[in-house]
Design an enzyme around this catalytic site. Structure first.
Site, short mmCIF file in Angstrom:
data_model
loop_
_atom_site.label_atom_id
_atom_site.label_comp_id
_atom_site.label_asym_id
_atom_site.label_seq_id
_atom_site.Cartn_x
_atom_site.Cartn_y
_atom_site.Cartn_z
N HIS A 183 -25.89 87.17 95.66
CA HIS A 183 -25.89 88.53 95.12
C HIS A 183 -25.05 89.46 95.98
O HIS A 183 -24.44 90.40 95.49
CB HIS A 183 -27.32 89.03 94.97
CG HIS A 183 -28.03 88.31 93.88
ND1 HIS A 183 -29.30 87.83 94.01
CD2 HIS A 183 -27.61 87.98 92.66
CE1 HIS A 183 -29.64 87.22 92.89
NE2 HIS A 183 -28.63 87.30 92.06
N ARG B 239 -18.36 77.46 83.40
CA ARG B 239 -19.22 76.39 83.91
C ARG B 239 -20.67 76.71 83.53
O ARG B 239 -21.38 77.37 84.29
CB ARG B 239 -19.10 76.29 85.44
CG ARG B 239 -17.74 75.83 85.94
CD ARG B 239 -17.75 75.77 87.46
NE ARG B 239 -16.70 74.96 88.01
CZ ARG B 239 -15.58 75.45 88.56
NH1 ARG B 239 -15.38 76.74 88.64
NH2 ARG B 239 -14.66 74.63 89.06
N ARG C 157 -17.52 74.85 78.79
CA ARG C 157 -17.72 73.46 79.20
C ARG C 157 -19.19 73.10 79.01
O ARG C 157 -20.07 73.85 79.42
CB ARG C 157 -17.33 73.28 80.66
CG ARG C 157 -17.62 71.85 81.13
CD ARG C 157 -17.09 71.59 82.49
NE ARG C 157 -17.92 72.16 83.53
CZ ARG C 157 -17.63 72.08 84.83
NH1 ARG C 157 -16.52 71.48 85.22
NH2 ARG C 157 -18.42 72.61 85.73
N ASN D 114 -10.23 69.20 90.87
CA ASN D 114 -11.23 69.13 91.95
C ASN D 114 -11.86 67.74 91.98
O ASN D 114 -12.00 67.11 93.03
CB ASN D 114 -12.34 70.17 91.76
CG ASN D 114 -11.79 71.58 91.65
OD1 ASN D 114 -10.67 71.82 92.04
ND2 ASN D 114 -12.57 72.50 91.11
N ARG E 135 -15.60 65.28 97.76
CA ARG E 135 -15.19 66.67 97.90
C ARG E 135 -16.20 67.51 98.69
O ARG E 135 -15.93 68.64 99.07
CB ARG E 135 -14.88 67.31 96.54
CG ARG E 135 -16.04 67.39 95.58
CD ARG E 135 -15.58 67.71 94.16
NE ARG E 135 -15.74 69.12 93.81
CZ ARG E 135 -15.75 69.59 92.58
NH1 ARG E 135 -15.57 68.78 91.54
NH2 ARG E 135 -15.93 70.85 92.35
N CYS F 9 -7.62 73.34 85.16
CA CYS F 9 -8.63 74.32 85.53
C CYS F 9 -9.25 74.04 86.90
O CYS F 9 -10.21 74.67 87.29
CB CYS F 9 -9.71 74.42 84.45
SG CYS F 9 -10.63 72.90 84.25
#
Ligand code: PEP
Ligand code: MG
Length: 610
Positions: free
Chosen positions: A216, A324, A360, A482, A493, A530
């Protein structure tokens, strides 16, 4: 002289402060761009060590429970009052829902009932009971490797601390509205209620020990346009109110005890960056057409939260290339209903009209675990029951999401993107379920889109190898670098020990991308990218040269990428790409491109990372 230190503490509880060497640098996550140079205002953390511990007699228990309930009531009143101060014109107006969440969390089962149980059964006084419960909640969430869940545990901590302060009779407010001018707020963490009350004109920057991109603090500091660095781990014990520090929200660097030369250098950098970003914003509104008009690329934004749309639009996105959706599923015990998902998807679709929104489908599994889905524990989750594999396994969860997406797509330009496709059967199975869902919606008379564009994320090497077969099945391909890089180069990753091998310009990666683009072009299917690779200027000329139709990236990179594309010619990009494919190593390709950009635009394009 510059010093970099790891975990050296300035002061531990009660110990006298020790001198921090000049120009000590610590690295965190830059979550809101810009530079702040000023004096620290340290927001003290409430130490639970000071809680009085007392065993109650049975007769004392009811009064102690009543005292706890009263403290919760007054915390609720105070949060409502703070919320009332954030009217529609307040820059945090759109985030007042976070305070609603905190009001609800006051009666969170673990926190509220757990504390009452500890008072009733453990005969603990209220302060002791709630601080024990908070510690338990934090350590339970700490063991889960999920950034989003950790953020939500911190929400519980914020509200617990508010109640604890009331019980202890110490002010429940940290003096946010009385901050002196030129303050740099340093805190272990900053609650939404703190952020809502701070005097924006007086705060030059924020630096916190914890927090990541979706914290936040990150969301609110971006909305308030205050430079911020989170995840610094130990900044709060290292500084004191009044210390001079520099916070660089672009690089994630914080400099403690800067000398005059360093301050001078950063003041200059701050002016340059401010002017630079300001000048870039104008490019956000322009199309990404190469200088010679030879190629136009569509530039879109990646988002995780509905909330991020405004920033994306303000930076000039021409649609959302990756939404996402799994973030709707994380950090909660239940699954989001069809209605809740529909509202979220529709909000994004509405806000982006007439541009496309690429939703997605659920990419849960791997490092993202939803507690509402009973998932097996796996030895190798990145290669396990993830993404589309999980959705085909949990058909009813998948169908609910497809219903919500198809309903939202009725209201605008919406596409559907399926993650982690590794074989053609997964596409066939997905299409079958999609048809089932469409006919169910039709027979129920529910408004929905019957012809949604379907695409796949190409992020598994087998999908690249059969890109020609997959391209025939779908409306578009989107390359998820990614994951593609992690699977193609065998680099986890998330593993910091092999991170150094992760390279977007590895000749293998470029060849994989070329193969996908060729397949798309052969079958008249557009090809997007993307993954993070798309938003880094060093990759852009080659991506243009390779023939990508769309690039989707984090919103803040959009103006810079547009400017770069508008400054280069398509022919030059083709030539550069041709040269890059003659090279043998990533390093040679990096050198080639960096020189190529530097020769044309000395001092531009890599400025904010320098
Ligand atoms: C990717 O893998 O490149 C991608 C865009 O998806 P994520 O980062 O969410 O796995
Ligand atoms: Mg991926």
């Amino acid at each position: 002289m510059i010093q970099t230190i790891g975990d050296k503490n300035r002061s531990t509880h009660g110990a006298s402060p020790m001198m921090i060497p000049e120009n000590t640098m610590i690295k965190g996550v830059g979550v809101s761009v810009g530079i702040g140079i000023g004096q620290v205002v340290l927001l003290e953390r409430l130490s639970t060590d000071i809680c009085p511990c007392r065993i109650l007699t049975t007769a004392e228990v009811p009064a102690e429970i009543a005292r706890f309930e009263e403290a919760v009531d007054s915390a609720e009143k105070r949060l409502n009052a703070i919320k009332g101060q954030i009217d529609g014109n307040h820059p945090l107006g759109d985030h007042s829902y976070i305070l609603d969440t905190h009001i609800l969390l006051l009666r969170d089962k673990m926190l509220y009932e757990g504390t009452k149980r500890a008072i009733e059964q453990g005969k603990q006084n209220a302060e002791w009971a709630i601080s024990e419960v908070m510690t338990k909640i934090t350590s339970a969430f700490d063991s889960i490797d999920d950034e989003y869940l950790k953020e939500r545990a911190r929400d519980v901590h914020f509200v617990g601390e508010r109640v604890l302060r009331i019980l202890l009779g110490v002010s429940s407010e940290r003096k946010m509205h009385q901050l002196p001018p030129n303050s740099i707020l340093v805190a272990h963490d900053l609650s939404p209620a703190d952020a809502a009350q701070l005097k924006k004109e007086h705060v030059l920057a924020i630096a916190t020990d914890v927090g990541g991109r979706t914290s936040h603090t990150a969301i609110m500091s971006r909305s308030l346009k205050i430079p911020a660095v989170t995840g610094l781990e130990k900044i709060s014990p290292m500084v004191q109110t009044g210390d001079t520090i520099i916070v660089d929200g672009s690089t994630g660097l914080v400099i403690l005890n800067p000398d005059a030369e360093m301050i001078f250098r950063y003041r200059q950098r701050s002016d340059v960056l401010r002017n630079y970003h300001q000048s870039l914003l104008a490019f956000g509104r322009l199309p990404a057409v190469t200088r010679d008009g030879g190629r136009k690329i569509q530039i879109l934004a990646n988002i995780e939260l509905v909330d991020e749309i405004e920033i994306a639009v303000a930076h000039g996105c021409e649609g959302i290339g990756l939404f996402r959706t799994e973030y709707l599923f994380l950090g909660r015990e239940d699954l989001p209903s069809e209605e809740e998902q529909f509202e979220a998807y529709r909000a994004v679709v509405d806000r982006n009209k007439p541009y496309p929104v690429t939703i997605r489908t659920l990419d849960i599994g791997g490092d993202k675990i939803a507690s509402s889905l009973k998932m097996p524990s796996e030895t190798n989750p990145a290669m396990g029951l993830r993404a589309i594999r999980l959705c085909l396994n949990l058909k009813s969860v998948f169908k609910t999401q497809l219903r919500a997406i198809l309903r939202a797509a009725h209201y605008g330009n919406c596409r559907m993107l399926i993650p982690m496709i590794s074989c053609i059967t997964e596409i066939h199975s997905t299409k079958k379920i999609l048809e089932e869902v469409k006919s169910e919606l039709a027979s129920e008379g529910v408004e929905h889109c019957d012809s949604i564009k379907l695409g796949i994320l190409v992020e598994v090497p087998s999908a690249v190898a059969i890109a020609d077969l997959l391209a025939r099945e779908v409306d578009f391909l989107s390359i998820g670098t990614n994951d593609l890089i992690q699977y193609a180069l065998a680099i986890d990753r998330l593993n910091e020990h092999v991170n150094y091998l992760y390279d977007t310009l590895h000749p293998a990666v470029l060849r994989l991308i070329r193969q996908v683009v060729n397949a798309g072009q052969a079958f008249g299917v557009s090809v997007a990218m993307c993954g993070e690779m798309a938003g880094d200027p060093v990759n852009v000329p080659i991506l243009v040269g390779l023939g990508l139709d769309e690039l989707s990236m984090n919103a803040l990179s959009i103006p810079l990428v547009k400017k770069l594309i508008r400054s280069i010619s398509y022919d030059d990009c083709l030539d550069l790409t041709h040269q890059a494919f003659q090279m043998q190593s990533a390093q040679e390709i990096h050198e080639l491109i960096e020189k190529w950009i530097f020769d044309r635009f000395p001092g531009d394009f890599f400025l904010s990372q320098q």
